[in-house]
Write a protein that holds these residues in place. Structure first.
Motif, mmCIF file in Angstrom:
data_model
loop_
_atom_site.group_PDB
_atom_site.id
_atom_site.type_symbol
_atom_site.label_atom_id
_atom_site.label_comp_id
_atom_site.label_asym_id
_atom_site.label_seq_id
_atom_site.Cartn_x
_atom_site.Cartn_y
_atom_site.Cartn_z
ATOM 1 N N ASP A 236 0.843 -1.189 0.000
ATOM 2 C CA ASP A 236 0.000 0.000 0.000
ATOM 3 C C ASP A 236 0.882 1.245 0.000
ATOM 4 O OD1 ASP A 236 -1.971 1.870 0.200
ATOM 5 O OD2 ASP A 236 -2.786 1.147 2.095
ATOM 6 N N ILE A 237 0.857 1.990 -1.078
ATOM 7 C CA ILE A 237 1.741 3.142 -1.221
ATOM 8 C C ILE A 237 1.409 4.243 -0.217
ATOM 9 C CG2 ILE A 237 0.452 4.450 -2.963
ATOM 10 C CD1 ILE A 237 3.494 4.451 -4.248
ATOM 11 N N ASP A 238 0.188 4.265 0.307
ATOM 12 C CA ASP A 238 -0.174 5.278 1.293
ATOM 13 C C ASP A 238 0.591 5.105 2.601
ATOM 14 O OD1 ASP A 238 -1.957 6.481 -0.424
ATOM 15 O OD2 ASP A 238 -3.648 5.262 0.246
ATOM 16 N N GLU A 239 1.126 3.931 2.846
ATOM 17 C CA GLU A 239 1.868 3.676 4.071
ATOM 18 C C GLU A 239 3.365 3.934 3.915
ATOM 19 O OE1 GLU A 239 1.010 -0.022 6.009
ATOM 20 O OE2 GLU A 239 -1.067 0.047 5.347
ATOM 21 N N ASP A 240 3.809 4.393 2.771
ATOM 22 C CA ASP A 240 5.219 4.654 2.526
ATOM 23 C C ASP A 240 5.563 6.038 3.093
ATOM 24 O OD1 ASP A 240 7.776 5.157 1.572
ATOM 25 O OD2 ASP A 240 7.384 4.201 -0.357
ATOM 26 N N VAL A 241 6.100 6.054 4.295
ATOM 27 C CA VAL A 241 6.386 7.303 4.991
ATOM 28 C C VAL A 241 7.400 8.148 4.225
ATOM 29 C CG1 VAL A 241 7.256 8.289 7.143
ATOM 30 C CG2 VAL A 241 5.866 6.225 7.198
ATOM 31 N N VAL A 242 8.421 7.506 3.692
ATOM 32 C CA VAL A 242 9.455 8.238 2.959
ATOM 33 C C VAL A 242 8.862 8.895 1.714
ATOM 34 C CG1 VAL A 242 11.639 8.030 1.702
ATOM 35 C CG2 VAL A 242 11.304 6.775 3.841
ATOM 36 N N LEU A 243 8.100 8.125 0.959
ATOM 37 C CA LEU A 243 7.477 8.683 -0.241
ATOM 38 C C LEU A 243 6.540 9.824 0.112
ATOM 39 C CD1 LEU A 243 6.973 8.675 -3.272
ATOM 40 C CD2 LEU A 243 5.220 6.922 -2.890
ATOM 41 N N THR A 244 5.799 9.684 1.166
ATOM 42 C CA THR A 244 4.872 10.737 1.594
ATOM 43 C C THR A 244 5.620 12.022 1.914
ATOM 44 O OG1 THR A 244 3.351 9.087 2.472
ATOM 45 C CG2 THR A 244 3.086 11.333 3.268
ATOM 46 N N GLU A 245 6.709 11.922 2.659
ATOM 47 C CA GLU A 245 7.489 13.111 3.011
ATOM 48 C C GLU A 245 8.160 13.731 1.792
ATOM 49 O OE1 GLU A 245 7.475 14.763 5.965
ATOM 50 O OE2 GLU A 245 5.899 13.297 6.383
ATOM 51 N N LEU A 246 8.705 12.898 0.916
ATOM 52 C CA LEU A 246 9.323 13.427 -0.304
ATOM 53 C C LEU A 246 8.293 14.118 -1.187
ATOM 54 C CD1 LEU A 246 11.825 10.590 -1.231
ATOM 55 C CD2 LEU A 246 12.374 12.888 -0.462
ATOM 56 N N THR A 247 7.122 13.552 -1.254
ATOM 57 C CA THR A 247 6.058 14.156 -2.049
ATOM 58 C C THR A 247 5.698 15.530 -1.494
ATOM 59 O OG1 THR A 247 5.192 11.980 -2.617
ATOM 60 C CG2 THR A 247 3.705 13.835 -2.917
ATOM 61 N N LYS A 248 5.672 15.654 -0.179
ATOM 62 C CA LYS A 248 5.395 16.958 0.439
ATOM 63 C C LYS A 248 6.470 17.973 0.075
ATOM 64 C CE LYS A 248 3.102 15.190 4.580
ATOM 65 N NZ LYS A 248 3.258 15.036 6.046
ATOM 66 N N LEU A 249 7.736 17.521 0.114
ATOM 67 C CA LEU A 249 8.844 18.426 -0.176
ATOM 68 C C LEU A 249 8.902 18.864 -1.634
ATOM 69 C CD1 LEU A 249 11.718 16.767 1.854
ATOM 70 C CD2 LEU A 249 10.662 18.968 2.309
ATOM 71 N N PHE A 250 8.618 17.922 -2.527
ATOM 72 C CA PHE A 250 8.808 18.181 -3.947
ATOM 73 C C PHE A 250 7.517 18.252 -4.731
ATOM 74 C CE2 PHE A 250 12.720 16.138 -2.461
ATOM 75 C CZ PHE A 250 13.611 17.138 -2.799
ATOM 76 N N ASN A 251 6.454 18.663 -4.109
ATOM 77 C CA ASN A 251 5.151 18.726 -4.767
ATOM 78 C C ASN A 251 5.114 19.916 -5.721
ATOM 79 O OD1 ASN A 251 2.504 18.715 -5.538
ATOM 80 N ND2 ASN A 251 1.719 18.320 -3.503
ATOM 81 N N VAL A 252 5.258 19.635 -6.997
ATOM 82 C CA VAL A 252 5.304 20.684 -8.015
ATOM 83 C C VAL A 252 4.003 21.478 -8.055
ATOM 84 C CG1 VAL A 252 5.541 21.138 -10.481
ATOM 85 C CG2 VAL A 252 6.998 19.447 -9.381
ATOM 86 N N SER A 253 2.879 20.825 -7.816
ATOM 87 C CA SER A 253 1.602 21.526 -7.884
ATOM 88 C C SER A 253 1.502 22.609 -6.823
ATOM 89 C CB SER A 253 0.434 20.545 -7.749
ATOM 90 O OG SER A 253 0.413 19.966 -6.456
ATOM 91 N N LYS A 254 2.261 22.497 -5.731
ATOM 92 C CA LYS A 254 2.272 23.517 -4.687
ATOM 93 C C LYS A 254 3.345 24.563 -4.941
ATOM 94 C CE LYS A 254 0.398 20.743 -0.953
ATOM 95 N NZ LYS A 254 0.639 20.228 0.406
ATOM 96 N N GLY A 255 4.089 24.421 -6.018
ATOM 97 C CA GLY A 255 5.104 25.405 -6.365
ATOM 98 C C GLY A 255 6.422 25.224 -5.642
ATOM 99 N N SER A 256 6.646 24.077 -5.017
ATOM 100 C CA SER A 256 7.885 23.860 -4.284
ATOM 101 C C SER A 256 9.098 23.888 -5.208
ATOM 102 C CB SER A 256 7.849 22.523 -3.556
ATOM 103 O OG SER A 256 6.830 22.520 -2.597
ATOM 104 N N LEU A 257 8.965 23.295 -6.358
ATOM 105 C CA LEU A 257 10.089 23.237 -7.289
ATOM 106 C C LEU A 257 9.880 24.078 -8.529
ATOM 107 C CD1 LEU A 257 10.941 19.442 -7.220
ATOM 108 C CD2 LEU A 257 12.123 21.292 -6.103
ATOM 109 N N GLY A 258 8.683 24.409 -8.810
ATOM 110 C CA GLY A 258 8.395 25.130 -10.028
ATOM 111 C C GLY A 258 8.193 24.173 -11.185
ATOM 112 N N SER A 259 7.850 24.711 -12.294
ATOM 113 C CA SER A 259 7.590 23.901 -13.477
ATOM 114 C C SER A 259 8.898 23.518 -14.155
ATOM 115 C CB SER A 259 6.728 24.685 -14.465
ATOM 116 O OG SER A 259 5.523 25.047 -13.848
ATOM 117 N N PRO A 260 8.912 22.400 -14.856
ATOM 118 C CA PRO A 260 10.122 22.032 -15.592
ATOM 119 C C PRO A 260 10.344 22.990 -16.760
ATOM 120 C CG PRO A 260 8.331 20.529 -16.083
ATOM 121 C CD PRO A 260 7.850 21.432 -14.994
#
Length: 72
Positions: free
Chosen positions: A11-35
């Motif tokens: 279950d990918i929802d239980e992947d704590v590392v992926l969840t935290e990385l997604t929060k950090l690098f969520n492009v839709s929130k403007g964290s990294l900007g568009s490619p």
């Protein structure tokens, strides 16, 4: 000592590392900007970095100095 078994899931929802990385690098929130739109834009970014490094304009040249210190 008593061991407890835990059911492993895929279950990918239980992947704590992926969840935290997604929060950090969520492009839709403007964290990294568009490619970059295309290769020309990307090349311009690289040229700017080279110019900054050669002319000791932060932040690029500081990154190079740090890398050189780590090599020694």
């Amino acid at each position: 000592m008593r061991l407890r078994l835990k059911k492993l899931t895929n279950d990918i929802d239980e992947d704590v590392v992926l969840t935290e990385l997604t929060k950090l690098f969520n492009v839709s929130k403007g964290s990294l900007g568009s490619p970059p739109k295309d290769q020309k834009v990307l090349e311009s970014i690289y040229k700017d970095g080279e110019f900054r490094a050669k002319n000791k304009i932060p932040p690029s040249f500081e990154d190079i100095l740090e890398a050189q210190k780590k090599k020694k």
